[in-house]
Design an enzyme around this catalytic site. Structure first.
Site, PDB file in Angstrom:
ATOM      1  N   HIS A  27       5.836 -15.373   1.667  1.00  0.00           N
ATOM      2  CA  HIS A  27       6.621 -15.313   0.417  1.00  0.00           C
ATOM      3  C   HIS A  27       5.786 -15.431  -0.854  1.00  0.00           C
ATOM      4  N   SER A 123       2.989  -0.112   7.858  1.00  0.00           N
ATOM      5  CA  SER A 123       2.304   0.530   6.742  1.00  0.00           C
ATOM      6  C   SER A 123       2.121   2.008   7.065  1.00  0.00           C
ATOM      7  N   SER A 124       1.957   2.828   6.032  1.00  0.00           N
ATOM      8  CA  SER A 124       1.783   4.267   6.255  1.00  0.00           C
ATOM      9  C   SER A 124       0.490   4.589   7.000  1.00  0.00           C
ATOM     10  N   LYS A 156      -0.359  -2.809  13.673  1.00  0.00           N
ATOM     11  CA  LYS A 156       0.959  -2.477  13.110  1.00  0.00           C
ATOM     12  C   LYS A 156       1.777  -1.617  14.084  1.00  0.00           C
ATOM     13  N   THR A 180       4.848   2.822   2.003  1.00  0.00           N
ATOM     14  CA  THR A 180       3.663   3.500   1.521  1.00  0.00           C
ATOM     15  C   THR A 180       2.803   2.502   0.715  1.00  0.00           C
ATOM     16  N   HIS A 195      -6.571  -3.265  -2.923  1.00  0.00           N
ATOM     17  CA  HIS A 195      -6.258  -1.832  -2.902  1.00  0.00           C
ATOM     18  C   HIS A 195      -6.681  -1.199  -4.224  1.00  0.00           C
ATOM     19  N   ARG A 203     -10.684  -3.624 -13.200  1.00  0.00           N
ATOM     20  CA  ARG A 203     -11.964  -3.095 -13.674  1.00  0.00           C
ATOM     21  C   ARG A 203     -11.833  -2.494 -15.080  1.00  0.00           C
ATOM     22  N   TRP A 218     -14.405   4.431  -6.865  1.00  0.00           N
ATOM     23  CA  TRP A 218     -14.972   4.758  -5.548  1.00  0.00           C
ATOM     24  C   TRP A 218     -14.559   6.147  -5.059  1.00  0.00           C
ATOM     25  N   ARG A 225      -2.606   9.937  -2.742  1.00  0.00           N
ATOM     26  CA  ARG A 225      -1.869   8.758  -2.295  1.00  0.00           C
ATOM     27  C   ARG A 225      -0.496   8.726  -2.947  1.00  0.00           C
ATOM     28  N   ASP A 285     -13.692   7.811   1.176  1.00  0.00           N
ATOM     29  CA  ASP A 285     -12.431   8.337   0.643  1.00  0.00           C
ATOM     30  C   ASP A 285     -11.238   7.895   1.494  1.00  0.00           C
TER      31      ASP A 285
HETATM   32  N1  NDP Z   1       0.094  -3.995  -0.222  1.00  0.00           N
HETATM   33  C1  NDP Z   1       0.368  -2.783   0.227  1.00  0.00           C
HETATM   34  O1  NDP Z   1       0.000  -1.773  -0.397  1.00  0.00           O
HETATM   35  C2  NDP Z   1       1.141  -2.600   1.485  1.00  0.00           C
HETATM   36  C3  NDP Z   1       1.595  -3.661   2.251  1.00  0.00           C
HETATM   37  N2  NDP Z   1       2.308  -3.418   3.409  1.00  0.00           N
HETATM   38  C4  NDP Z   1       2.749  -4.511   4.277  1.00  0.00           C
HETATM   39  O2  NDP Z   1       3.509  -5.483   3.587  1.00  0.00           O
HETATM   40  C5  NDP Z   1       3.265  -6.769   4.149  1.00  0.00           C
HETATM   41  C6  NDP Z   1       2.855  -7.717   3.046  1.00  0.00           C
HETATM   42  O3  NDP Z   1       1.709  -7.239   2.384  1.00  0.00           O
HETATM   43  P1  NDP Z   1       1.258  -7.794   0.964  1.00  0.00           P
HETATM   44  O4  NDP Z   1       2.355  -8.572   0.352  1.00  0.00           O
HETATM   45  O5  NDP Z   1       0.636  -6.662   0.249  1.00  0.00           O
HETATM   46  O6  NDP Z   1       0.086  -8.786   1.360  1.00  0.00           O
HETATM   47  P2  NDP Z   1      -0.433 -10.086   0.597  1.00  0.00           P
HETATM   48  O7  NDP Z   1      -1.835 -10.292   1.028  1.00  0.00           O
HETATM   49  O8  NDP Z   1      -0.128  -9.995  -0.853  1.00  0.00           O
HETATM   50  O9  NDP Z   1       0.477 -11.228   1.211  1.00  0.00           O
HETATM   51  C7  NDP Z   1       0.406 -11.576   2.561  1.00  0.00           C
HETATM   52  C8  NDP Z   1       1.022 -12.938   2.744  1.00  0.00           C
HETATM   53  O10 NDP Z   1       0.860 -13.338   4.094  1.00  0.00           O
HETATM   54  C9  NDP Z   1       0.425 -14.680   4.136  1.00  0.00           C
HETATM   55  N3  NDP Z   1      -0.387 -14.946   5.325  1.00  0.00           N
HETATM   56  C10 NDP Z   1      -1.506 -14.302   5.715  1.00  0.00           C
HETATM   57  N4  NDP Z   1      -1.977 -14.874   6.847  1.00  0.00           N
HETATM   58  C11 NDP Z   1      -1.126 -15.880   7.160  1.00  0.00           C
HETATM   59  C12 NDP Z   1      -1.073 -16.830   8.203  1.00  0.00           C
HETATM   60  N5  NDP Z   1      -2.010 -16.875   9.177  1.00  0.00           N
HETATM   61  N6  NDP Z   1      -0.072 -17.727   8.203  1.00  0.00           N
HETATM   62  C13 NDP Z   1       0.862 -17.720   7.228  1.00  0.00           C
HETATM   63  N7  NDP Z   1       0.881 -16.836   6.218  1.00  0.00           N
HETATM   64  C14 NDP Z   1      -0.108 -15.936   6.192  1.00  0.00           C
HETATM   65  C15 NDP Z   1      -0.441 -14.803   2.894  1.00  0.00           C
HETATM   66  O11 NDP Z   1      -0.613 -16.141   2.548  1.00  0.00           O
HETATM   67  P3  NDP Z   1      -2.050 -16.583   1.940  1.00  0.00           P
HETATM   68  O12 NDP Z   1      -2.272 -15.674   0.767  1.00  0.00           O
HETATM   69  O13 NDP Z   1      -1.822 -18.003   1.590  1.00  0.00           O
HETATM   70  O14 NDP Z   1      -3.046 -16.351   3.026  1.00  0.00           O
HETATM   71  C16 NDP Z   1       0.383 -14.017   1.881  1.00  0.00           C
HETATM   72  O15 NDP Z   1       1.400 -14.810   1.316  1.00  0.00           O
HETATM   73  C17 NDP Z   1       2.192  -6.578   5.223  1.00  0.00           C
HETATM   74  O16 NDP Z   1       2.785  -6.511   6.471  1.00  0.00           O
HETATM   75  C18 NDP Z   1       1.576  -5.251   4.874  1.00  0.00           C
HETATM   76  O17 NDP Z   1       1.111  -4.589   6.009  1.00  0.00           O
HETATM   77  C19 NDP Z   1       2.585  -2.150   3.812  1.00  0.00           C
HETATM   78  C20 NDP Z   1       2.177  -1.074   3.094  1.00  0.00           C
HETATM   79  C21 NDP Z   1       1.405  -1.205   1.883  1.00  0.00           C
HETATM   80  C1  F7E Z   2      -2.036   0.527   2.024  1.00  0.00           C
HETATM   81  C2  F7E Z   2      -3.219   1.041   2.794  1.00  0.00           C
HETATM   82  O1  F7E Z   2      -4.437   0.687   2.157  1.00  0.00           O
HETATM   83  C3  F7E Z   2      -5.651   1.078   2.795  1.00  0.00           C
HETATM   84  O2  F7E Z   2      -5.815   2.451   2.766  1.00  0.00           O
HETATM   85  P1  F7E Z   2      -6.053   3.321   1.490  1.00  0.00           P
HETATM   86  O3  F7E Z   2      -4.794   4.010   1.129  1.00  0.00           O
HETATM   87  O4  F7E Z   2      -7.231   4.208   1.717  1.00  0.00           O
HETATM   88  O5  F7E Z   2      -6.293   2.210   0.393  1.00  0.00           O
HETATM   89  P2  F7E Z   2      -7.117   1.842  -0.906  1.00  0.00           P
HETATM   90  O6  F7E Z   2      -6.086   1.499  -1.899  1.00  0.00           O
HETATM   91  O7  F7E Z   2      -8.110   0.785  -0.624  1.00  0.00           O
HETATM   92  O8  F7E Z   2      -7.945   3.157  -1.325  1.00  0.00           O
HETATM   93  C4  F7E Z   2      -7.325   4.345  -1.717  1.00  0.00           C
HETATM   94  C5  F7E Z   2      -8.323   5.336  -2.238  1.00  0.00           C
HETATM   95  O9  F7E Z   2      -8.784   4.858  -3.513  1.00  0.00           O
HETATM   96  C6  F7E Z   2     -10.201   4.941  -3.580  1.00  0.00           C
HETATM   97  N1  F7E Z   2     -10.702   3.949  -4.546  1.00  0.00           N
HETATM   98  C7  F7E Z   2     -11.300   4.263  -5.725  1.00  0.00           C
HETATM   99  N2  F7E Z   2     -11.711   3.155  -6.347  1.00  0.00           N
HETATM  100  C8  F7E Z   2     -11.308   2.109  -5.554  1.00  0.00           C
HETATM  101  C9  F7E Z   2     -11.456   0.704  -5.677  1.00  0.00           C
HETATM  102  O10 F7E Z   2     -12.025   0.183  -6.637  1.00  0.00           O
HETATM  103  N3  F7E Z   2     -10.931  -0.054  -4.694  1.00  0.00           N
HETATM  104  C10 F7E Z   2     -10.286   0.489  -3.617  1.00  0.00           C
HETATM  105  N4  F7E Z   2      -9.745  -0.333  -2.682  1.00  0.00           N
HETATM  106  N5  F7E Z   2     -10.177   1.842  -3.455  1.00  0.00           N
HETATM  107  C11 F7E Z   2     -10.677   2.623  -4.421  1.00  0.00           C
HETATM  108  C12 F7E Z   2     -10.637   4.706  -2.146  1.00  0.00           C
HETATM  109  O11 F7E Z   2     -11.961   5.142  -1.931  1.00  0.00           O
HETATM  110  C13 F7E Z   2      -9.584   5.526  -1.387  1.00  0.00           C
HETATM  111  O12 F7E Z   2      -9.941   6.886  -1.390  1.00  0.00           O
HETATM  112  C14 F7E Z   2      -5.707   0.827   4.255  1.00  0.00           C
HETATM  113  O13 F7E Z   2      -6.984   0.314   4.553  1.00  0.00           O
HETATM  114  C15 F7E Z   2      -4.530   0.197   4.829  1.00  0.00           C
HETATM  115  O14 F7E Z   2      -4.663  -1.173   4.706  1.00  0.00           O
HETATM  116  C16 F7E Z   2      -3.229   0.567   4.207  1.00  0.00           C
HETATM  117  O15 F7E Z   2      -2.206   0.504   4.855  1.00  0.00           O
END
Ligand code: NDP
Ligand code: F7E
Length: 325
Positions: A27, A123-124, A156, A180, A195, A203, A218, A225, A285
């Site tokens: 949460h 996740s996608s 996943k 996504t 991400h 940055r 990068w 995306r 990439d």
């Molecule tokens: N962010 C994205 O772009 C995307 C996310 N998702 C999915 O959404 C979900 C949430 O992601 P997101 O909110 O981005 O991730 P965050 O890293 O922002 O949050 C993850 C949460 O999980 C908690 N957590 C991690 N490990 C543990 C553990 N061992 N025990 C208890 N809590 C834990 C973290 O707590 P703490 O920080 O204290 O470790 C944090 O609150 C994931 O399943 C992810 O795959 C799917 C697609 C894209």
């Molecule tokens: C949600 C998804 O997220 C991850 O996949 P991804 O989509 O490739 O995620 P990304 O956000 O890290 O990168 C997207 C693109 O962006 C470019 N890029 C440029 N400059 C920066 C940069 O500064 N940081 C990052 N991270 N990427 C950069 C980078 O090189 C790439 O081409 C999965 O590992 C997986 O965990 C997953 O499910």
């Protein structure tokens, strides 16, 4: 032990009882915090929340005791080991092991201790690297994965399959949503492990504040995306909890894709950085294109509302007020 029951399709409505106990795992993260905001807006009063330090979800017996004692009616699994392309590529053991542990413990204990309905978030990146675009749900397991995130993707995929297996064997109401790439308040703004969207926001902001002339981005800029604001995702989660109880996982996307170059230009504009972009082609990439087909969710009756530009403006406002030093 018996488990929840027996009644995968006819459980009572999610939205009808605002005092129902709902466990939101993770949460404090990007997704979990948005789900908390959404459920509070909807009037839910009995949210069950535990930080990582209060309950480590990788510890099976602690998770089991937690569910045995608390007996939530619903569970939403938004806790995971999450990161961008660099983190996924650098810590493959963590990404597969921690995610398998968390999801196995939570899904199994939720079933055993009477949770009526559980939503798992994938996740996608579960789809093959060269899946047809836009990617339909049935592209799962039809080809090789993108190597930079295959460890996370395998975990996943196992989560989706576990939900399906418990539904088939136990008639238990576990569903899976596949978001996504997400962004919004409470994102991870770590310079290397985050991400792309939060990484670039930070940055560009630091470059603006420090008067830098260039910002490094990068890769080649050509990957495409799809981005969804996390408040839209939280709305979709509440929708799925109410409306969807079936075997197949459901894509949750915005339907709009941008190249990383276009994204970088947009973030630059929103932040107000006036220098140049420099591309670091030594960085990967990743998947060339990752646009999901979210027509299944649209046919169920849900659509996103927040445009990328509005979402970026909102997220940058939050970043300036909450994160930057
Ligand atoms: N962010 C994205 O772009 C995307 C996310 N998702 C999915 O959404 C979900 C949430 O992601 P997101 O909110 O981005 O991730 P965050 O890293 O922002 O949050 C993850 C949460 O999980 C908690 N957590 C991690 N490990 C543990 C553990 N061992 N025990 C208890 N809590 C834990 C973290 O707590 P703490 O920080 O204290 O470790 C944090 O609150 C994931 O399943 C992810 O795959 C799917 C697609 C894209
Ligand atoms: C949600 C998804 O997220 C991850 O996949 P991804 O989509 O490739 O995620 P990304 O956000 O890290 O990168 C997207 C693109 O962006 C470019 N890029 C440029 N400059 C920066 C940069 O500064 N940081 C990052 N991270 N990427 C950069 C980078 O090189 C790439 O081409 C999965 O590992 C997986 O965990 C997953 O499910």
């Amino acid at each position: 032990m018996g488990g929840a029951a027996d009644n995968a399709s006819s459980g009572s409505s999610f939205l009808s009882d605002k005092s129902a106990k709902i466990f939101i795992a993770g949460h404090r993260g990007l997704v979990g915090s948005a789900i908390v905001r959404k459920l509070q807006q909807l009037g839910f009063t009995n949210l069950l929340l535990r930080s990582h330090s209060e309950l480590d979800l990788t510890r099976q017996s602690d998770v089991e005791s937690f569910f045995a004692n608390e007996k939530p009616r619903f569970a939403i699994l938004a806790a995971a080991k999450v990161g961008g392309i660099h983190a996924n590529n650098t810590y493959p053991a963590d990404f597969i092991a921690i995610n398998l542990q968390i999801q196995t413990n939570v899904i199994d204990s939720a079933y055993r201790h009477g949770v009526q309905k559980l939503l798992f978030l994938g996740s996608s990146c579960i789809y093959p690297k060269f899946a047809p675009q836009p990617i339909p749900e049935d592209a799962l397991l039809t080809g090789p994965l993108e190597p930079t995130n295959e460890w996370y993707a395998v975990a996943k995929i196992a989560g989706i399959k576990m939900c399906q297996a418990y539904r088939i064997q136990h008639n238990w109401n576990a569903i899976s949503g596949m978001p996504t790439n997400l962004y919004g308040p409470n994102d991870n703004f770590h310079p290397e492990n985050s991400h792309v969207l939060p990484a670039l926001m930070r940055r560009f902001h630091e470059a603006k504040v420090n008067g830098a002339k260039e910002v490094v981005v990068w890769g080649s800029g050509s990957p495409l995306r799809e981005f969804l604001h996390v408040d839209d995702l939280a709305d979709a989660v509440a929708f799925l909890m109410e409306e969807y109880s079936d075997l197949g996982h459901v894509n949750v996307g915005s339907g709009k894709e941008v190249s990383i170059k276009e994204l970088a230009e947009l973030v630059k504009e929103v932040v107000g950085f006036e220098g140049d972009l420099v591309w670091d082609k030594s960085k990967p990439d990743g998947t060339p294109r990752k646009l999901m087909d979210s027509s299944k969710l649209a046919e169920l009756g849900w659509n996103p509302r927040i445009s990328l530009r509005d979402g970026l403006v909102d997220t940058y406002k939050w970043y300036v007020q909450n994160v930057q030093q």
